[in-house]
Design a protein around this motif. Structure first.
Motif, PDB file in Angstrom:
ATOM      1  N   LYS A 109       0.827  -1.211   0.000  1.00 47.16           N
ATOM      2  CA  LYS A 109       0.000   0.000   0.000  1.00 47.16           C
ATOM      3  C   LYS A 109       0.863   1.262   0.000  1.00 47.16           C
ATOM      4  CE  LYS A 109      -4.219   1.526   0.000  1.00 47.16           C
ATOM      5  NZ  LYS A 109      -5.039   1.354  -1.189  1.00 47.16           N
ATOM      6  N   GLN A 110       1.936   1.261   0.788  1.00 49.40           N
ATOM      7  CA  GLN A 110       2.824   2.414   0.828  1.00 49.40           C
ATOM      8  C   GLN A 110       3.484   2.651  -0.534  1.00 49.40           C
ATOM      9  OE1 GLN A 110       5.105   0.996   4.248  1.00 49.40           O
ATOM     10  NE2 GLN A 110       4.572   2.890   5.326  1.00 49.40           N
ATOM     11  N   LEU A 111       3.899   1.575  -1.188  1.00 55.08           N
ATOM     12  CA  LEU A 111       4.495   1.719  -2.508  1.00 55.08           C
ATOM     13  C   LEU A 111       3.462   2.249  -3.503  1.00 55.08           C
ATOM     14  CD1 LEU A 111       6.988   1.409  -4.292  1.00 55.08           C
ATOM     15  CD2 LEU A 111       6.189  -0.900  -4.825  1.00 55.08           C
ATOM     16  N   GLU A 112       2.241   1.767  -3.391  1.00 57.74           N
ATOM     17  CA  GLU A 112       1.170   2.250  -4.272  1.00 57.74           C
ATOM     18  C   GLU A 112       0.942   3.745  -4.065  1.00 57.74           C
ATOM     19  OE1 GLU A 112      -1.296   2.256  -7.310  1.00 57.74           O
ATOM     20  OE2 GLU A 112      -0.273   0.440  -6.675  1.00 57.74           O
ATOM     21  N   PHE A 113       0.951   4.200  -2.824  1.00 57.77           N
ATOM     22  CA  PHE A 113       0.805   5.630  -2.545  1.00 57.77           C
ATOM     23  C   PHE A 113       1.935   6.432  -3.186  1.00 57.77           C
ATOM     24  CE2 PHE A 113      -1.705   4.832   1.613  1.00 57.77           C
ATOM     25  CZ  PHE A 113      -2.901   4.860   0.931  1.00 57.77           C
ATOM     26  N   LEU A 114       3.169   5.918  -3.129  1.00 53.30           N
ATOM     27  CA  LEU A 114       4.299   6.605  -3.760  1.00 53.30           C
ATOM     28  C   LEU A 114       4.152   6.643  -5.275  1.00 53.30           C
ATOM     29  CD1 LEU A 114       7.413   5.429  -1.705  1.00 53.30           C
ATOM     30  CD2 LEU A 114       6.491   7.740  -1.900  1.00 53.30           C
ATOM     31  N   LEU A 115       3.666   5.558  -5.848  1.00 51.83           N
ATOM     32  CA  LEU A 115       3.449   5.531  -7.294  1.00 51.83           C
ATOM     33  C   LEU A 115       2.372   6.545  -7.695  1.00 51.83           C
ATOM     34  CD1 LEU A 115       3.674   1.688  -7.938  1.00 51.83           C
ATOM     35  CD2 LEU A 115       5.387   3.433  -8.475  1.00 51.83           C
ATOM     36  N   CYS A 116       1.388   6.728  -6.842  1.00 49.60           N
ATOM     37  CA  CYS A 116       0.348   7.725  -7.118  1.00 49.60           C
ATOM     38  C   CYS A 116       0.915   9.142  -7.096  1.00 49.60           C
ATOM     39  CB  CYS A 116      -0.799   7.594  -6.118  1.00 49.60           C
ATOM     40  SG  CYS A 116      -1.812   6.116  -6.361  1.00 49.60           S
ATOM     41  N   HIS A 121       2.149  13.743 -10.324  1.00 51.46           N
ATOM     42  CA  HIS A 121       3.172  14.712 -10.749  1.00 51.46           C
ATOM     43  C   HIS A 121       3.312  14.717 -12.273  1.00 51.46           C
ATOM     44  CE1 HIS A 121       6.722  17.205 -10.588  1.00 51.46           C
ATOM     45  NE2 HIS A 121       7.337  16.332 -11.359  1.00 51.46           N
ATOM     46  N   GLN A 122       3.301  13.549 -12.882  1.00 50.47           N
ATOM     47  CA  GLN A 122       3.421  13.463 -14.339  1.00 50.47           C
ATOM     48  C   GLN A 122       2.186  14.013 -15.047  1.00 50.47           C
ATOM     49  OE1 GLN A 122       4.420   9.403 -15.231  1.00 50.47           O
ATOM     50  NE2 GLN A 122       6.551   9.677 -14.647  1.00 50.47           N
ATOM     51  N   LEU A 123       1.047  13.967 -14.390  1.00 47.54           N
ATOM     52  CA  LEU A 123      -0.191  14.477 -14.973  1.00 47.54           C
ATOM     53  C   LEU A 123      -0.267  16.008 -14.947  1.00 47.54           C
ATOM     54  CD1 LEU A 123      -2.986  13.643 -16.154  1.00 47.54           C
ATOM     55  CD2 LEU A 123      -3.840  13.785 -13.811  1.00 47.54           C
ATOM     56  N   LEU A 140      -4.359  21.621  -6.774  1.00 49.19           N
ATOM     57  CA  LEU A 140      -4.565  20.831  -7.979  1.00 49.19           C
ATOM     58  C   LEU A 140      -3.807  19.506  -7.891  1.00 49.19           C
ATOM     59  CD1 LEU A 140      -6.159  21.200 -10.584  1.00 49.19           C
ATOM     60  CD2 LEU A 140      -4.132  22.244 -11.611  1.00 49.19           C
ATOM     61  N   PHE A 141      -2.574  19.565  -7.420  1.00 52.63           N
ATOM     62  CA  PHE A 141      -1.803  18.337  -7.236  1.00 52.63           C
ATOM     63  C   PHE A 141      -2.471  17.440  -6.196  1.00 52.63           C
ATOM     64  CE2 PHE A 141       1.073  15.801  -4.726  1.00 52.63           C
ATOM     65  CZ  PHE A 141       1.626  14.990  -5.707  1.00 52.63           C
ATOM     66  N   ASN A 142      -2.868  18.010  -5.061  1.00 51.97           N
ATOM     67  CA  ASN A 142      -3.466  17.195  -3.991  1.00 51.97           C
ATOM     68  C   ASN A 142      -4.738  16.496  -4.452  1.00 51.97           C
ATOM     69  OD1 ASN A 142      -1.432  17.731  -2.121  1.00 51.97           O
ATOM     70  ND2 ASN A 142      -2.450  19.564  -1.372  1.00 51.97           N
ATOM     71  N   HIS A 143      -5.559  17.188  -5.222  1.00 49.98           N
ATOM     72  CA  HIS A 143      -6.776  16.559  -5.744  1.00 49.98           C
ATOM     73  C   HIS A 143      -6.437  15.490  -6.783  1.00 49.98           C
ATOM     74  CE1 HIS A 143      -9.927  18.826  -3.733  1.00 49.98           C
ATOM     75  NE2 HIS A 143      -9.183  19.905  -3.887  1.00 49.98           N
ATOM     76  N   SER A 144      -5.449  15.786  -7.623  1.00 50.21           N
ATOM     77  CA  SER A 144      -5.015  14.790  -8.611  1.00 50.21           C
ATOM     78  C   SER A 144      -4.457  13.552  -7.915  1.00 50.21           C
ATOM     79  CB  SER A 144      -3.951  15.377  -9.548  1.00 50.21           C
ATOM     80  OG  SER A 144      -4.476  16.439 -10.290  1.00 50.21           O
ATOM     81  N   ASP A 159      -1.712   3.449 -17.434  1.00 47.92           N
ATOM     82  CA  ASP A 159      -1.417   4.880 -17.275  1.00 47.92           C
ATOM     83  C   ASP A 159      -2.451   5.780 -17.943  1.00 47.92           C
ATOM     84  OD1 ASP A 159       0.842   4.287 -15.807  1.00 47.92           O
ATOM     85  OD2 ASP A 159       2.229   4.547 -17.481  1.00 47.92           O
ATOM     86  N   ASP A 160      -2.799   5.480 -19.185  1.00 46.18           N
ATOM     87  CA  ASP A 160      -3.769   6.321 -19.900  1.00 46.18           C
ATOM     88  C   ASP A 160      -5.143   6.271 -19.237  1.00 46.18           C
ATOM     89  OD1 ASP A 160      -1.884   7.173 -21.717  1.00 46.18           O
ATOM     90  OD2 ASP A 160      -2.420   5.683 -23.240  1.00 46.18           O
ATOM     91  N   ASP A 161      -5.537   5.104 -18.756  1.00 48.94           N
ATOM     92  CA  ASP A 161      -6.827   4.969 -18.082  1.00 48.94           C
ATOM     93  C   ASP A 161      -6.829   5.739 -16.759  1.00 48.94           C
ATOM     94  OD1 ASP A 161      -7.645   3.370 -20.172  1.00 48.94           O
ATOM     95  OD2 ASP A 161      -7.350   1.480 -19.080  1.00 48.94           O
ATOM     96  N   ARG A 162      -5.698   5.703 -16.052  1.00 49.56           N
ATOM     97  CA  ARG A 162      -5.595   6.424 -14.782  1.00 49.56           C
ATOM     98  C   ARG A 162      -5.691   7.934 -15.029  1.00 49.56           C
ATOM     99  NH1 ARG A 162      -3.716   3.745 -10.504  1.00 49.56           N
ATOM    100  NH2 ARG A 162      -2.407   5.416  -9.694  1.00 49.56           N
ATOM    101  N   ALA A 163      -4.979   8.403 -16.052  1.00 49.99           N
ATOM    102  CA  ALA A 163      -5.008   9.831 -16.380  1.00 49.99           C
ATOM    103  C   ALA A 163      -6.419  10.246 -16.786  1.00 49.99           C
ATOM    104  CB  ALA A 163      -4.005  10.135 -17.491  1.00 49.99           C
ATOM    105  N   SER A 164      -7.082   9.426 -17.584  1.00 50.74           N
ATOM    106  CA  SER A 164      -8.458   9.734 -18.009  1.00 50.74           C
ATOM    107  C   SER A 164      -9.391   9.777 -16.812  1.00 50.74           C
ATOM    108  CB  SER A 164      -8.946   8.693 -19.011  1.00 50.74           C
ATOM    109  OG  SER A 164      -8.216   8.782 -20.203  1.00 50.74           O
TER     110      SER A 164
END
Length: 177
Positions: A109-116, A121-123, A140-144, A159-164
């Motif tokens: 879960k912690q790694l998943e949070f870091l990946l988010c 950031h990339q979005l 804006l970052f916090n909501h993203s 990645d594309d689905d997450r961004a969408s």
């Protein structure tokens, strides 16, 4: 120090700390803090990146892991995505004699949070800030980020689905009720 701050002003990448520990002892201790692991694999926890640092304390690290980063410092300071100074008070403990610290071993879960954090950031460059005139870059970052966590919980993995997903929900999340 002023020259460093001026050079990094455009991209807030400077994390400052105040500590009463000797520089040698503090540097050894922080090197140990950066030495992390996940699923038995060694890695580097980039706690020293101010784009990651606040999320470590709000979502990623558990209390004991947070204490490791708070223990040697009186305070941490950084500029957020809007250039606003932020502070986090530390413990400011007296310098230890020969205290080994426990390696930060991240859970799934912690790694998943870091990946988010990375995904959000990339979005950010893809977001048209004119569509969110009353929202700061930090908000804006916090909501993203929160929406990336929701995408992970669904689970939306590509990645594309997450961004969408984030782009599709961000406006409704930020519009006044």
């Amino acid at each position: 120090m002023q020259e460093i701050i001026l050079r990094l002003r455009e991209e807030p990448l400077l994390l400052i700390l105040c500590s009463s520990w000797s520089f040698d002892r503090l540097s050894q201790y922080l090197i140990q803090c950066a030495d992390a692991a996940y699923a038995g694999q060694a890695g580097i926890l980039r706690f020293f990146d101010p784009r990651i640092f606040p999320v470590l304390f709000s979502h990623v690290l558990d209390e004991a892991q947070q204490q490791q980063l708070l223990r040697p410092v009186l305070f941490w300071s950084w500029l957020d995505r809007d250039g606003v100074p932020k502070f986090l008070l530390g413990e400011g403990n007296a310098e230890p004699v020969n205290d080994a610290i426990e390696k930060i071993d991240l859970t799934d879960k912690q790694l998943e949070f870091l990946l988010c954090v990375s995904d959000a950031h990339q979005l950010m460059p893809r977001l048209n800030e004119n569509e969110y005139p009353d929202v700061s870059r930090e908000q804006l970052f916090n909501h993203s980020y929160a929406l990336m966590v929701e995408a992970s919980d669904q689970p939306i993995v590509l990645d594309d689905d997450r961004a969408s997903f984030v782009l599709g929900h961000l406006k409704s999340r930020l519009s006044p009720m």
